[in-house]
Design an enzyme around this catalytic site. Structure first.
Site, PDB file in Angstrom:
ATOM      1  N   LYS A   1     -50.287  78.168  35.600  1.00 19.66           N
ATOM      2  CA  LYS A   1     -49.610  77.482  34.490  1.00 19.66           C
ATOM      3  C   LYS A   1     -48.160  77.927  34.469  1.00 19.66           C
ATOM      4  CE  LYS A   1     -50.625  74.617  31.084  1.00 19.66           C
ATOM      5  NZ  LYS A   1     -51.654  73.573  31.063  1.00 19.66           N
TER       6      LYS A   1
HETATM    7  P1  NAD Z   1     -47.114  66.062  24.051  1.00 13.31           P
HETATM    8  O1  NAD Z   1     -45.873  66.875  23.983  1.00 13.31           O
HETATM    9  O2  NAD Z   1     -47.104  64.733  24.699  1.00 13.31           O
HETATM   10  O3  NAD Z   1     -47.736  65.846  22.586  1.00 13.31           O
HETATM   11  C1  NAD Z   1     -47.898  66.860  21.639  1.00 13.31           C
HETATM   12  C2  NAD Z   1     -47.886  66.166  20.277  1.00 13.31           C
HETATM   13  O4  NAD Z   1     -48.221  67.116  19.266  1.00 13.31           O
HETATM   14  C3  NAD Z   1     -46.504  65.592  19.923  1.00 13.31           C
HETATM   15  O5  NAD Z   1     -46.659  64.297  19.407  1.00 13.31           O
HETATM   16  C4  NAD Z   1     -45.995  66.566  18.880  1.00 13.31           C
HETATM   17  O6  NAD Z   1     -45.093  65.959  17.966  1.00 13.31           O
HETATM   18  C5  NAD Z   1     -47.280  67.009  18.203  1.00 13.31           C
HETATM   19  N1  NAD Z   1     -47.170  68.311  17.545  1.00 13.31           N
HETATM   20  C6  NAD Z   1     -46.480  69.400  17.931  1.00 13.31           C
HETATM   21  N2  NAD Z   1     -46.626  70.393  17.051  1.00 13.31           N
HETATM   22  C7  NAD Z   1     -47.428  69.923  16.088  1.00 13.31           C
HETATM   23  C8  NAD Z   1     -47.945  70.474  14.884  1.00 13.31           C
HETATM   24  N3  NAD Z   1     -47.654  71.721  14.518  1.00 13.31           N
HETATM   25  N4  NAD Z   1     -48.762  69.697  14.130  1.00 13.31           N
HETATM   26  C9  NAD Z   1     -49.059  68.439  14.492  1.00 13.31           C
HETATM   27  N5  NAD Z   1     -48.590  67.857  15.604  1.00 13.31           N
HETATM   28  C10 NAD Z   1     -47.789  68.592  16.391  1.00 13.31           C
HETATM   29  O7  NAD Z   1     -48.205  67.042  24.733  1.00 13.31           O
HETATM   30  P2  NAD Z   1     -49.554  66.643  25.456  1.00 13.31           P
HETATM   31  O8  NAD Z   1     -49.282  66.553  26.910  1.00 13.31           O
HETATM   32  O9  NAD Z   1     -50.215  65.543  24.734  1.00 13.31           O
HETATM   33  O10 NAD Z   1     -50.385  68.001  25.255  1.00 13.31           O
HETATM   34  C11 NAD Z   1     -51.070  68.295  24.046  1.00 13.31           C
HETATM   35  C12 NAD Z   1     -52.113  69.374  24.318  1.00 13.31           C
HETATM   36  O11 NAD Z   1     -52.993  68.917  25.357  1.00 13.31           O
HETATM   37  C13 NAD Z   1     -51.566  70.707  24.800  1.00 13.31           C
HETATM   38  O12 NAD Z   1     -52.388  71.744  24.316  1.00 13.31           O
HETATM   39  C14 NAD Z   1     -51.728  70.617  26.303  1.00 13.31           C
HETATM   40  O13 NAD Z   1     -51.831  71.886  26.921  1.00 13.31           O
HETATM   41  C15 NAD Z   1     -53.027  69.863  26.396  1.00 13.31           C
HETATM   42  N6  NAD Z   1     -53.239  69.172  27.676  1.00 13.31           N
HETATM   43  C16 NAD Z   1     -52.383  68.222  28.124  1.00 13.31           C
HETATM   44  C17 NAD Z   1     -52.641  67.575  29.333  1.00 13.31           C
HETATM   45  C18 NAD Z   1     -51.778  66.457  29.851  1.00 13.31           C
HETATM   46  O14 NAD Z   1     -52.173  65.828  30.843  1.00 13.31           O
HETATM   47  N7  NAD Z   1     -50.664  66.122  29.247  1.00 13.31           N
HETATM   48  C19 NAD Z   1     -53.753  67.948  30.098  1.00 13.31           C
HETATM   49  C20 NAD Z   1     -54.618  68.928  29.606  1.00 13.31           C
HETATM   50  C21 NAD Z   1     -54.344  69.530  28.390  1.00 13.31           C
END
Ligand code: NAD
Length: 476
Positions: free
Chosen positions: A107
């Site tokens: 990561k």
């Molecule tokens: P992203 O940045 O696209 O979205 C995150 C969202 O959460 C945003 O809309 C943001 O405004 C919101 N957010 C941030 N802080 C917040 C809070 N305190 N309260 C409410 N909303 C809040 O990120 P993502 O890629 O969707 O990732 C989200 C989670 O999923 C992370 O934990 C990431 O590790 C996990 N994840 C992502 C992927 C991927 O393919 N993108 C894969 C596996 C896991």
């Protein structure tokens, strides 16, 4: 999260790991070898922006190299630190093992709020970060392959791929150095939606098993289930969109940074997503009630809670008040170890992160294979498949003209049956198969062992067992 007893994210992952290995019979020392993070590289670099040099801090952590390359996203957030990156790298090891993606866990992260920078500034920063990692083989098609995570997406991955290619001009496999790229830069159809799509497939599979559904005190199917989603970013948006548009679930709550929206009749995910794009947050959205204390909506009555934003949001300070009987961890680490225990005691079923959000790495695996094979999935076989289907359809059409047999083809049968699978259909099929198979391997342990009380422990047992076998096969 101000509670002093709360373990850190890294400690939470270790606690959950320890709970699982206590139920296993591993050779002496192997448990420690699997648990520890092999290496974490910290880099500080300067970029000249707005007339002065700004210094940034980034990390790339490699948890386990029992399989290579190692794989894991790159996150842009002010909260990034070594502890967090190492916890996320460990989760990647277990996640890849659970869904049988042939990678070790890694990561990366950069301490930055991407919203504070212009696009060209972010490009300079990303390229410099990529340069620092690539020159140490921490970005490399056969050693370490990053992907998007919080705060990063296709755009950043395209910059990283291009930076690597500039540094390795004769590497024919250079595109495989990173996944989550846009299609025109070597990406694959269905990668952007993959993690949210995987959450949908995970829930569909869960609801195919009534005995598992009953453990969450629920019945029936996804249709009509009340769903609260936290974070309408890449993962949360796609999960909420597919569940509401295709499975009949009602999105009754959406929690974002600046508050939450609630509506018992269901919220239009597409409309809210557009609103956030135009207004920067959910506040002011006209067609649902606004709640300023967004986090309080984690505690409302609903059937399924989908934390899809960040880690540690369900912790010792609120776990007691969370009412959802089923939580699916779309984010990594949204439930702390302490909260996990409280929720388990209350009978809440948690579909754990290492399984629930594995759709991203699964489709990343397909993208990596596509890049190494230099050909789009479906390109060779699609028309041949269609030609064979046509033979059957023509035969059926001939028979349906026979008045004595007295049957006809359904109106859209021909079109549907004739369409050969393109890349998107193949990716979705591979993802669905992966999510269903992984659920079954995890749920089988959950159902069959009296000492395994929850899906998370079951998931750890399956994945640690696989990592252990791989180390044993190497003679370690
Ligand atoms: P992203 O940045 O696209 O979205 C995150 C969202 O959460 C945003 O809309 C943001 O405004 C919101 N957010 C941030 N802080 C917040 C809070 N305190 N309260 C409410 N909303 C809040 O990120 P993502 O890629 O969707 O990732 C989200 C989670 O999923 C992370 O934990 C990431 O590790 C996990 N994840 C992502 C992927 C991927 O393919 N993108 C894969 C596996 C896991």
């Amino acid at each position: 999260m101000s509670n002093v007893q709360e373990p850190s994210f890294r400690e939470s992952v270790d606690l959950m790991f320890n709970r699982a290995v206590a139920l296993m019979d591993l050779p002496p020392g192997l448990e420690e070898k699997i648990r520890v993070c092999n290496a974490t590289y910290t880099v500080r670099f300067g970029v000249r922006l707005r007339g002065k040099i700004q210094t940034f801090t980034g990390y790339r952590s490699v948890h386990s190299e029992h399989m290579e390359p190692v794989k894991g996203g790159i996150r842009y957030s002010l909260g990034v630190n070594q502890n967090e990156v190492e916890a996320l790298a460990a989760l990647m090891t277990y996640k890849c093992a659970l869904v049988e993606a042939p990678f070790g866990g890694s990561k990366g992260g950069l301490c930055i709020d991407p919203r504070e920078y212009e696009e060209h500034e972010l490009e300079l920063i990303t390229r410099r970060f990529a340069y620092e990692l690539a020159k140490r083989d921490l970005i490399h098609p056969s050693q370490n392959v990053p992907a998007p995570d919080m705060g990063t997406g296709e755009r950043e991955m395209a910059w990283i791929a291009d930076q690597y290619a500039r540094m390795n001009t004769t590497d024919i496999n250079s595109k495989a150095c990173v996944t989550g790229k846009p299609i025109n830069a070597g990406g694959i159809q269905g990668r952007v939606e993959a993690t949210g799509r995987g959450v949908q497939y995970a829930l569909q599979e869960f609801f195919r098993h009534p005995q598992d559904v009953a453990k969450a005190n629920l019945t029936g199917s996804l249709n009509g289930k009340r769903v609260v989603v936290q974070g309408l970013g890449n993962v949360g948006y796609h999960a909420a969109k597919f569940l509401s548009e295709e499975d009949g679930a009602l999105i009754t709550g959406i929690i974002e940074r600046d508050g939450a929206l609630v509506d018992a009749k269901g919220i239009d995910v597409e409309a809210v997503s557009r609103w956030i794009r135009d207004h920067g947050g959910v506040k002011g959205y006209p067609n649902a009630a606004y709640v300023e204390d967004g986090a309080s909506v984690l505690e409302v009555e609903c059937d399924i809670l989908i934390p899809a934003a960040l880690e540690g949001v369900i912790n010792l300070s609120n776990a007691n008040r969370v009412q959802a009987p089923l939580i699916i961890e779309a984010a990594n680490g949204p439930v702390t170890a302490g909260a996990d225990e409280i929720l388990r005691d209350k009978g809440c079923v948690i579909i754990p992160d290492m399984y629930a959000n594995a759709g991203g790495v699964t489709v990343s695996y397909f993208e990596w294979v596509k890049n190494l094979s230099h050909i789009r999935f479906g390109r060779m076989g699609r028309r041949q498949e269609e030609a064979r289907h046509l033979l059957i359809v023509e035969e059926l059409e001939r028979l349906s003209k026979d008045k004595e047999l007295g049957w006809t083809l359904s109106p859209d049968f021909k079109d549907k049956y004739l369409k050969g699978a393109g890349e998107l259909e193949l990716v979705r099929s591979g993802l669905e198969d992966t999510m269903r198979t992984a659920y079954q391997s995890m749920a089988e342990v959950w159902r069959s062992r009296d000492d395994v009380k929850d899906l998370r422990t079951a998931a750890y047992l399956v994945s640690i067992g696989r990592v252990a076998s791989s180390y044993r096969a190497k003679g370690l």
